[in-house]
Design a protein around this motif. Structure first.
Motif, PDB file in Angstrom:
ATOM      1  N   PRO A 168      36.313   7.558   8.073  1.00  0.00           N
ATOM      2  CA  PRO A 168      36.479   6.768   9.296  1.00  0.00           C
ATOM      3  C   PRO A 168      35.250   5.921   9.637  1.00  0.00           C
ATOM      4  O   PRO A 168      35.398   4.840  10.203  1.00  0.00           O
ATOM      5  CB  PRO A 168      36.728   7.819  10.379  1.00  0.00           C
ATOM      6  CG  PRO A 168      36.121   9.077   9.839  1.00  0.00           C
ATOM      7  CD  PRO A 168      36.340   9.011   8.355  1.00  0.00           C
ATOM      8  N   ILE A 169      34.077   6.396   9.270  1.00  0.00           N
ATOM      9  CA  ILE A 169      32.866   5.726   9.762  1.00  0.00           C
ATOM     10  C   ILE A 169      31.695   6.112   8.862  1.00  0.00           C
ATOM     11  O   ILE A 169      31.716   7.150   8.202  1.00  0.00           O
ATOM     12  CB  ILE A 169      32.620   6.148  11.246  1.00  0.00           C
ATOM     13  CG1 ILE A 169      31.818   5.114  12.005  1.00  0.00           C
ATOM     14  CG2 ILE A 169      32.032   7.544  11.340  1.00  0.00           C
ATOM     15  CD1 ILE A 169      31.985   5.224  13.518  1.00  0.00           C
ATOM     16  N   SER A 170      30.708   5.259   8.800  1.00  0.00           N
ATOM     17  CA  SER A 170      29.471   5.589   8.088  1.00  0.00           C
ATOM     18  C   SER A 170      28.375   4.705   8.662  1.00  0.00           C
ATOM     19  O   SER A 170      28.647   3.799   9.446  1.00  0.00           O
ATOM     20  CB  SER A 170      29.615   5.351   6.590  1.00  0.00           C
ATOM     21  OG  SER A 170      29.537   3.962   6.312  1.00  0.00           O
ATOM     22  N   ARG A 171      27.139   4.949   8.242  1.00  0.00           N
ATOM     23  CA  ARG A 171      26.043   4.139   8.774  1.00  0.00           C
ATOM     24  C   ARG A 171      26.262   2.654   8.444  1.00  0.00           C
ATOM     25  O   ARG A 171      25.997   1.793   9.246  1.00  0.00           O
ATOM     26  CB  ARG A 171      24.697   4.620   8.195  1.00  0.00           C
ATOM     27  CG  ARG A 171      23.679   4.897   9.290  1.00  0.00           C
ATOM     28  CD  ARG A 171      22.513   5.714   8.773  1.00  0.00           C
ATOM     29  NE  ARG A 171      22.918   7.084   8.445  1.00  0.00           N
ATOM     30  CZ  ARG A 171      22.131   7.970   7.851  1.00  0.00           C
ATOM     31  NH1 ARG A 171      20.893   7.644   7.515  1.00  0.00           N
ATOM     32  NH2 ARG A 171      22.573   9.187   7.602  1.00  0.00           N
ATOM     33  N   ALA A 172      26.807   2.412   7.234  1.00  0.00           N
ATOM     34  CA  ALA A 172      27.009   1.019   6.817  1.00  0.00           C
ATOM     35  C   ALA A 172      28.281   0.410   7.411  1.00  0.00           C
ATOM     36  O   ALA A 172      28.499  -0.791   7.325  1.00  0.00           O
ATOM     37  CB  ALA A 172      27.071   0.947   5.293  1.00  0.00           C
ATOM     38  N   GLN A 176      34.259  -0.035  12.244  1.00  0.00           N
ATOM     39  CA  GLN A 176      35.640  -0.019  11.741  1.00  0.00           C
ATOM     40  C   GLN A 176      36.534   0.990  12.471  1.00  0.00           C
ATOM     41  O   GLN A 176      37.697   0.703  12.752  1.00  0.00           O
ATOM     42  CB  GLN A 176      35.651   0.256  10.229  1.00  0.00           C
ATOM     43  CG  GLN A 176      35.279  -0.946   9.364  1.00  0.00           C
ATOM     44  CD  GLN A 176      33.775  -1.151   9.230  1.00  0.00           C
ATOM     45  OE1 GLN A 176      32.973  -0.600   9.996  1.00  0.00           O
ATOM     46  NE2 GLN A 176      33.360  -1.960   8.270  1.00  0.00           N
ATOM     47  N   PHE A 177      35.981   2.173  12.772  1.00  0.00           N
ATOM     48  CA  PHE A 177      36.821   3.181  13.419  1.00  0.00           C
ATOM     49  C   PHE A 177      37.264   2.733  14.819  1.00  0.00           C
ATOM     50  O   PHE A 177      38.437   2.861  15.193  1.00  0.00           O
ATOM     51  CB  PHE A 177      36.104   4.536  13.474  1.00  0.00           C
ATOM     52  CG  PHE A 177      36.945   5.606  14.106  1.00  0.00           C
ATOM     53  CD1 PHE A 177      38.144   5.992  13.537  1.00  0.00           C
ATOM     54  CD2 PHE A 177      36.545   6.219  15.284  1.00  0.00           C
ATOM     55  CE1 PHE A 177      38.947   6.961  14.132  1.00  0.00           C
ATOM     56  CE2 PHE A 177      37.324   7.193  15.881  1.00  0.00           C
ATOM     57  CZ  PHE A 177      38.526   7.567  15.298  1.00  0.00           C
ATOM     58  N   ALA A 217      35.673   7.247  21.625  1.00  0.00           N
ATOM     59  CA  ALA A 217      34.463   7.799  22.245  1.00  0.00           C
ATOM     60  C   ALA A 217      34.113   9.166  21.647  1.00  0.00           C
ATOM     61  O   ALA A 217      33.175   9.820  22.092  1.00  0.00           O
ATOM     62  CB  ALA A 217      34.668   7.937  23.751  1.00  0.00           C
ATOM     63  N   THR A 218      34.859   9.600  20.630  1.00  0.00           N
ATOM     64  CA  THR A 218      34.649  10.920  20.027  1.00  0.00           C
ATOM     65  C   THR A 218      33.773  10.770  18.789  1.00  0.00           C
ATOM     66  O   THR A 218      34.037   9.915  17.956  1.00  0.00           O
ATOM     67  CB  THR A 218      36.015  11.535  19.645  1.00  0.00           C
ATOM     68  OG1 THR A 218      36.848  11.560  20.816  1.00  0.00           O
ATOM     69  CG2 THR A 218      35.852  12.948  19.102  1.00  0.00           C
ATOM     70  N   PRO A 219      32.713  11.583  18.679  1.00  0.00           N
ATOM     71  CA  PRO A 219      31.816  11.426  17.530  1.00  0.00           C
ATOM     72  C   PRO A 219      32.532  11.696  16.200  1.00  0.00           C
ATOM     73  O   PRO A 219      33.343  12.616  16.094  1.00  0.00           O
ATOM     74  CB  PRO A 219      30.721  12.478  17.771  1.00  0.00           C
ATOM     75  CG  PRO A 219      30.818  12.842  19.214  1.00  0.00           C
ATOM     76  CD  PRO A 219      32.260  12.626  19.604  1.00  0.00           C
ATOM     77  N   ALA A 220      32.229  10.881  15.198  1.00  0.00           N
ATOM     78  CA  ALA A 220      32.797  11.052  13.861  1.00  0.00           C
ATOM     79  C   ALA A 220      31.767  10.571  12.854  1.00  0.00           C
ATOM     80  O   ALA A 220      30.870   9.796  13.185  1.00  0.00           O
ATOM     81  CB  ALA A 220      34.092  10.255  13.713  1.00  0.00           C
ATOM     82  N   ASP A 221      31.885  11.039  11.627  1.00  0.00           N
ATOM     83  CA  ASP A 221      31.021  10.552  10.548  1.00  0.00           C
ATOM     84  C   ASP A 221      31.791  10.603   9.236  1.00  0.00           C
ATOM     85  O   ASP A 221      33.002  10.815   9.237  1.00  0.00           O
ATOM     86  CB  ASP A 221      29.705  11.350  10.488  1.00  0.00           C
ATOM     87  CG  ASP A 221      29.944  12.816  10.140  1.00  0.00           C
ATOM     88  OD1 ASP A 221      31.033  13.182   9.680  1.00  0.00           O
ATOM     89  OD2 ASP A 221      29.009  13.615  10.357  1.00  0.00           O
ATOM     90  N   MET A 222      31.104  10.407   8.106  1.00  0.00           N
ATOM     91  CA  MET A 222      31.784  10.346   6.810  1.00  0.00           C
ATOM     92  C   MET A 222      32.456  11.669   6.436  1.00  0.00           C
ATOM     93  O   MET A 222      33.346  11.702   5.594  1.00  0.00           O
ATOM     94  CB  MET A 222      30.793   9.961   5.700  1.00  0.00           C
ATOM     95  CG  MET A 222      30.579   8.477   5.558  1.00  0.00           C
ATOM     96  SD  MET A 222      32.098   7.491   5.287  1.00  0.00           S
ATOM     97  CE  MET A 222      32.320   7.667   3.500  1.00  0.00           C
TER      98      MET A 222
END
Lengths: 256, 256
Positions: A168-172, A176-177, A217-222
């Motif tokens: 869903p999301i990454s530093r790069a 997008q999410f 608004a919910t935290p997500a990462d790779m």
């Protein structure tokens, strides 16, 4: 002639060895050389005499080619993937290299060993959110244009598929999410249940149920897998226990 | 209070014990009562002191209720599913019964144990046909109108999802698969690769690669899983070996 070489592309599942199938465990134990993203390789028990070739996350093509070159010399090679190798993982990268590479690679013994992919593990932690027709969509636009991601979000949400979002999301890829959630709001009510699952089966496992209104608004990462329900997805509250989220097997006529 | 009762909904994978995860094996071994479709229950090793409650294929709701009633008396119950319990299987039926049933069922310890679902097993037998965005769609119109199935086929094919078709055909539903293939031909070329996988991991396993032009003339039944590729899905021929089918990770710009 393969000269005895073999290349196995092995799914490790979500992380906990309790998800690793016997077929995967045997294939890993019988390999002479292991290739994969470093943190995935670290999950594989050490067997004497095996060589290990960790590589970086973004190097799927080069990793696949190195593993195939090794197998072509007669080595029993295993390439490891998190989850299932055929779902946004190494199996397609291996096939791409076989198609583009030397003729000898087509003669290799190639096997793919399935694993529990993230959407199945996250769904199992919370109930049955994939309970009816569903799709799996990567939000990474490294390998496809963002316009195509949006077109697929539109198609899936408007036709009533549950949507599992990988990467869903990454530093790069920071925006997008949020864009995807905005897009989904064109088709689905703000109350649509959304499940965030992170690191399922690992010590830092975290599963959260929210709504489409709150999703961006919910935290997500790779390491997060997001499941977006349909108009029919339901949340069962349970006193003192975590809620259950499920999508009924029967579709309401109203969805047509 | 649950009185010590527990209900576990356990995925057996496609049939071969080599696909059964350690978590599933442990959960089955620790159960006091087993519920499920007869042929699935027959796959579970016998442990002394366990009761077994086989039921018919079409009785998901009644089976789920019986299992929940048993768990509510304090029994450790396992309900078995082929493949993954959350994919066209028992997990949603259990959630439906919990939502509709007595309040006490909401206090039960409920766990879902994921398994290798058919599309992952079939994909692994042939390469990486699910290599990019994909969807899973049941062709059964027992629980949804056929018009909704067609709408979902249109949405998925026109947006470039690989499509895994569950329950393609049965004695009671003889025409649906042919209709679905006709529908897909509106969106996809006749040369689109189609994979038929039956009984993967069992002695009568059969995997066949064909095209959308030939798909409706290819034998299928309820134990068959069909994967329909996209415009970009490729077949690698290999002298003396079965072909590899894969969908490249990168989408062509032309698909937008």
């Amino acid at each position: 002639m393969s000269g005895g070489g073999r290349i196995a592309v092995v799914g490790l599942g979500p992380g906990d060895p309790r998800y690793l199938t016997p077929e995967a465990a045997e294939t890993l134990a019988s390999a002479q050389a292991l290739y994969g993203y470093g943190p995935y390789l670290d999950r594989v028990p050490v067997h004497a005499g095996q060589s290990r070739h960790p590589s970086d996350n973004r190097e799927e093509g080069a990793r696949a080619a190195a593993a195939l070159r090794d197998a072509a010399t007669g080595t029993k090679v295993a390439v490891v993937s998190g989850g299932d190798p055929g779902v946004f993982a190494m199996a397609a990268a291996i096939c791409e290299q076989i198609e583009e590479g030397p003729e000898a690679w087509r003669a290799l013994d190639v096997v793919f060993v399935p694993g529990i992919t993230a959407m199945l593990a996250v769904a199992a932690k919370i109930g049955a959110p994939l309970g009816h027709d569903f799709c799996a969509l990567s939000l990474s636009d490294n390998l496809k244009p963002w316009e195509l991601v949006e077109r697929r979000l539109d198609a899936a949400a408007s036709a009533g598929f549950v949507i599992a979002l990988y990467n869903p999301i990454s530093r790069a890829r920071p925006w997008q999410f949020g864009k995807a959630v905005e897009r989904l709001r064109r088709h689905l009510p703000e109350t649509t249940p959304v499940v965030f699952g992170r690191a399922v089966g690992r010590s830092d496992e975290h599963v959260k149920v929210t709504t489409l209104a709150e999703a961006d608004a919910t935290p997500a990462d790779m390491a997060t897998l997001v499941i977006v329900g349909t108009r029919e997805t339901r949340v069962i509250t349970r006193p003192g226990l975590s809620p259950l989220v499920y999508t009924p097997r029967a579709a309401a006529e109203a969805s047509v």
